[in-house]
Scaffold this active site. Structure first.
Site, PDB file in Angstrom:
ATOM      1  N   CYS A   1      23.600  56.533  43.842  1.00  0.00           N
ATOM      2  CA  CYS A   1      24.135  56.302  42.495  1.00  0.00           C
ATOM      3  C   CYS A   1      24.513  57.630  41.850  1.00  0.00           C
ATOM      4  CB  CYS A   1      23.114  55.561  41.642  1.00  0.00           C
ATOM      5  SG  CYS A   1      21.540  56.407  41.520  1.00  0.00           S
TER       6      CYS A   1
ATOM      7  N   CYS B   1      29.100  41.172  23.613  1.00  0.00           N
ATOM      8  CA  CYS B   1      29.270  42.369  24.433  1.00  0.00           C
ATOM      9  C   CYS B   1      30.080  41.938  25.633  1.00  0.00           C
ATOM     10  CB  CYS B   1      27.905  42.899  24.862  1.00  0.00           C
ATOM     11  SG  CYS B   1      28.002  44.123  26.183  1.00  0.00           S
TER      12      CYS B   1
ATOM     13  N   GLU C   1       8.279  52.044  48.607  1.00  0.00           N
ATOM     14  CA  GLU C   1       8.673  52.143  47.195  1.00  0.00           C
ATOM     15  C   GLU C   1       7.462  52.630  46.406  1.00  0.00           C
ATOM     16  OE1 GLU C   1      11.188  51.441  44.832  1.00  0.00           O
ATOM     17  OE2 GLU C   1       9.559  51.794  43.410  1.00  0.00           O
TER      18      GLU C   1
ATOM     19  N   GLN D   1      18.766  43.911  40.253  1.00  0.00           N
ATOM     20  CA  GLN D   1      20.081  44.529  40.042  1.00  0.00           C
ATOM     21  C   GLN D   1      20.837  43.808  38.934  1.00  0.00           C
ATOM     22  OE1 GLN D   1      21.557  47.127  41.418  1.00  0.00           O
ATOM     23  NE2 GLN D   1      20.261  47.621  43.170  1.00  0.00           N
TER      24      GLN D   1
ATOM     25  N   TYR E   1      12.889  53.855  49.412  1.00  0.00           N
ATOM     26  CA  TYR E   1      13.209  53.573  48.001  1.00  0.00           C
ATOM     27  C   TYR E   1      13.636  52.101  47.872  1.00  0.00           C
ATOM     28  CZ  TYR E   1      13.781  58.667  48.139  1.00  0.00           C
ATOM     29  OH  TYR E   1      13.610  60.001  48.353  1.00  0.00           O
TER      30      TYR E   1
ATOM     31  N   CYS F   1      29.736  51.557  27.126  1.00  0.00           N
ATOM     32  CA  CYS F   1      30.837  51.746  28.081  1.00  0.00           C
ATOM     33  C   CYS F   1      31.514  53.076  27.734  1.00  0.00           C
ATOM     34  CB  CYS F   1      31.900  50.660  27.931  1.00  0.00           C
ATOM     35  SG  CYS F   1      31.332  49.004  28.298  1.00  0.00           S
TER      36      CYS F   1
HETATM   37  N1  SAH Z   1      16.905  49.705  46.843  1.00  0.00           N
HETATM   38  C1  SAH Z   1      16.461  49.073  45.648  1.00  0.00           C
HETATM   39  C2  SAH Z   1      16.201  50.010  44.454  1.00  0.00           C
HETATM   40  C3  SAH Z   1      16.738  51.381  44.491  1.00  0.00           C
HETATM   41  S1  SAH Z   1      16.482  52.261  42.989  1.00  0.00           S
HETATM   42  C4  SAH Z   1      17.432  48.003  45.224  1.00  0.00           C
HETATM   43  O1  SAH Z   1      18.528  47.985  45.712  1.00  0.00           O
HETATM   44  O2  SAH Z   1      17.073  47.164  44.411  1.00  0.00           O
HETATM   45  C5  SAH Z   1      15.444  53.578  43.512  1.00  0.00           C
HETATM   46  C6  SAH Z   1      13.988  53.179  43.692  1.00  0.00           C
HETATM   47  O3  SAH Z   1      13.280  54.318  44.145  1.00  0.00           O
HETATM   48  C7  SAH Z   1      13.294  52.759  42.409  1.00  0.00           C
HETATM   49  O4  SAH Z   1      12.756  51.481  42.612  1.00  0.00           O
HETATM   50  C8  SAH Z   1      12.191  53.807  42.207  1.00  0.00           C
HETATM   51  O5  SAH Z   1      10.996  53.258  41.685  1.00  0.00           O
HETATM   52  C9  SAH Z   1      11.971  54.286  43.618  1.00  0.00           C
HETATM   53  N2  SAH Z   1      11.416  55.654  43.810  1.00  0.00           N
HETATM   54  C10 SAH Z   1      11.611  56.747  43.042  1.00  0.00           C
HETATM   55  N3  SAH Z   1      11.046  57.829  43.610  1.00  0.00           N
HETATM   56  C11 SAH Z   1      10.485  57.407  44.785  1.00  0.00           C
HETATM   57  C12 SAH Z   1       9.776  58.069  45.836  1.00  0.00           C
HETATM   58  N4  SAH Z   1       9.526  59.371  45.792  1.00  0.00           N
HETATM   59  N5  SAH Z   1       9.377  57.328  46.883  1.00  0.00           N
HETATM   60  C13 SAH Z   1       9.628  55.993  46.950  1.00  0.00           C
HETATM   61  N6  SAH Z   1      10.299  55.327  45.978  1.00  0.00           N
HETATM   62  C14 SAH Z   1      10.713  56.017  44.914  1.00  0.00           C
END
Ligand code: SAH
Length: 485
Positions: free
Chosen positions: A439, A190, A364, A314, A343, A93
């Site tokens: 993020c 923790c 993904e 998550q 993603y 943290c």
């Molecule tokens: N939306 C998801 C995860 C987001 S994290 C959720 O909410 O659970 C970002 C994700 O992007 C990761 O799973 C990572 O593996 C993926 N990623 C990274 N680069 C990428 C790319 N070029 N194309 C597709 N996915 C990708």
């Protein structure tokens, strides 16, 4: 002739090891105070905005330096005593010394600052705060950045613990790496970890000690137990324990299982992962079930998820639901829309949106995540979703060529943001809405600028606190296509 940067010739007003009074004007990316001494920037861990501190300069560069906090001379009203006893050693943290209200304000400010400074976008300010001359690219109003949505109880929110194990002075210990080192410090509790996870780890450590199970030693590559990983489905109470070992077998494994089951009745699954590599990656390639189920379950909203030893999920499901609900609101679905979720990970957002859309396409890069996504779609009997493995910037242009025309595109990229090719494809596809889950406010702002140039208007941004007491900032942003284009 190259004109010398005037900063090169500027005299640095501080010296290494010198002590100075600094005014703290902001918070840096690692939660450190950003201080000024005669206009020169010093990064000072533990100092808060609004404070005046006595600082010793420990490292000096041309443009900035690092200082050690010696004394707070003027204390911020937002300073609190960090409740965790290992806060300073651990580093997991970074903001426990800032009140939770202060943290939420800071996280919103990070989003505002990035939009204005990096994105050169106009943010809506109330009354006289309105920024002058900034963000000419947007309409009059500017982006509405809402107050950060925090947790009503911002403690014990993590559903997963991954604890490194070591032998220290002949004792098996497990806890955390002391900041900036490979030394493992034993940890009993923790405060951001679910109580049950804490409890399981304490018990597994004590059973391992009792049974004389050896701890892994990074230096000699000897010893058995490397990591103890515990997961809990917060809504179901189901727990999974994974023992990661530097060896194929665990001695007296039946006794170990019996003792664990006896002491920890909530555990539904005990798994074994073998990692014999010299690496700081936690998991090896082989996982087997020692006892019980292969999966535990959890819910986000009314979507059920199956969680295996290796699957990504998550870590703060309560706030994840808040974040995805916002994404759903921003998507403005009526049931008829074609949606792309770029993603998509294990399809969390895709499944969340599917009930309100005609069809959702998720993409993904990690194959196992897509396997989880497909399984979870089945588990929830959602048939209007399809998933593809690959790079978003390659798959989505291919979908475009196939004639897929999305009404809404949702992106949730990793910290580095979206690839430029993806942004161009999104602009060519001209969805009515784009929902950007981010993020990292810096790459968010960069990508938004491109989308705004391409004909979109950023209307609102909602920061959501997914990781209380840490510096991580998560936000969801709505863009709508400019109707004149
Ligand atoms: N939306 C998801 C995860 C987001 S994290 C959720 O909410 O659970 C970002 C994700 O992007 C990761 O799973 C990572 O593996 C993926 N990623 C990274 N680069 C990428 C790319 N070029 N194309 C597709 N996915 C990708």
């Amino acid at each position: 002739m190259k004109v010398k940067d005037e900063r090169d010739t500027k005299i640095i007003p501080v010296e290494k090891n010198g002590e100075y009074v600094a005014d703290i004007i902001g918070i840096g990316h690692e939660g450190e105070g950003v201080g000024r001494v005669d206009g020169f920037t010093l990064f000072i861990h533990g100092a808060l905005p609004g404070e005046q501190v006595l600082v010793r300069v420990v490292k000096l560069k041309k443009q900035f330096g690092y200082g050690k906090l010696i004394k707070v001379l003027k204390v911020s009203p937002e300073r609190v005593e960090a409740p965790c006893t290992i806060y300073k050693q651990c580093g997991g943290c970074q903001l426990q010394h800032l009140s939770y209200e202060g943290q939420l304000k800071y996280k919103r400010q990070m989003v505002v600052d990035s939009l204005e400074r990096i994105g050169k976008l106009a943010v809506r300010h109330s009354g006289e705060e309105r920024s002058q001359g900034q963000g000419v690219k947007l309409g009059e109003e500017g982006i509405l950045v809402h107050p950060t949505i925090g947790m009503s109880d911002p403690w014990r929110y993590r559903n997963k613990a991954q604890v490194p194990i070591a032998q220290v002075d002949g004792n098996l210990v497990g806890g955390f790496y002391a900041q900036g080192s490979h030394r493992i410090i034993d940890m009993d509790t923790c405060l951001i970890q679910h109580e049950n996870n804490d409890e399981v780890i304490r018990r597994v450590k004590s059973i391992s000690r009792e049974m004389g199970i050896s701890a892994y030693d990074e230096a000699t590559h000897k010893g058995l137990l490397r990591h103890v990983v515990v997961k809990i489905g917060v809504r179901t109470g189901e727990m999974m324990l994974v023992l990661v070992t530097n060896g194929e077998t665990i001695p007296h494994v039946e006794t170990l299982i019996m003792k664990i089951r006896h002491k920890i009745p909530n555990v539904k699954s005990i798994c074994h992962n073998v990692n014999r590599e010299k690496t700081n990656v936690i998991f090896g390639n082989r996982t087997s079930v020692l006892w019980g189920a292969e999966f535990i379950h959890d819910y986000i909203g009314d979507i059920k998820f199956e969680i295996s030893a290796r699957s990504f999920y998550q870590v703060n499901p309560i706030q994840t639901e808040v974040l995805y609900q916002k994404a759903l609101d921003y998507a403005g679905l009526t049931g008829n829309e074609i949606v792309i979720d770029a993603y998509c990970g294990i399809g969390t957002i895709s499944l969340f949106l599917a009930k309100n859309a005609r069809h959702v396409y998720g993409v993904e890069i990690v194959g196992e995540a897509i396997a989880d996504a497909r399984r979870n779609a089945k588990l929830n009997d959602l048939r209007n979703v399809s998933f593809a493995v690959g790079k978003a910037e390659e798959i989505i242009p291919a979908w475009r060529a196939d004639g897929i025309v999305p009404d809404v595109i949702v992106v949730d990229p990793p910290r580095k943001g979206c690839e430029p090719e993806l942004l161009e494809t999104m602009l060519e596809m001209r969805p009515k809405r784009i929902v950007y889950v981010s993020c990292n406010p810096a790459t968010l702002a960069r990508d938004l600028t491109r989308l705004v140039e391409g004909g979109y208007v950023v209307t609102e941004a909602q920061p959501v606190d997914m990781f209380p007491h840490t510096v991580h900032v998560e936000a969801v942003v709505l863009l709508v296509r400019n109707s004149n284009l």
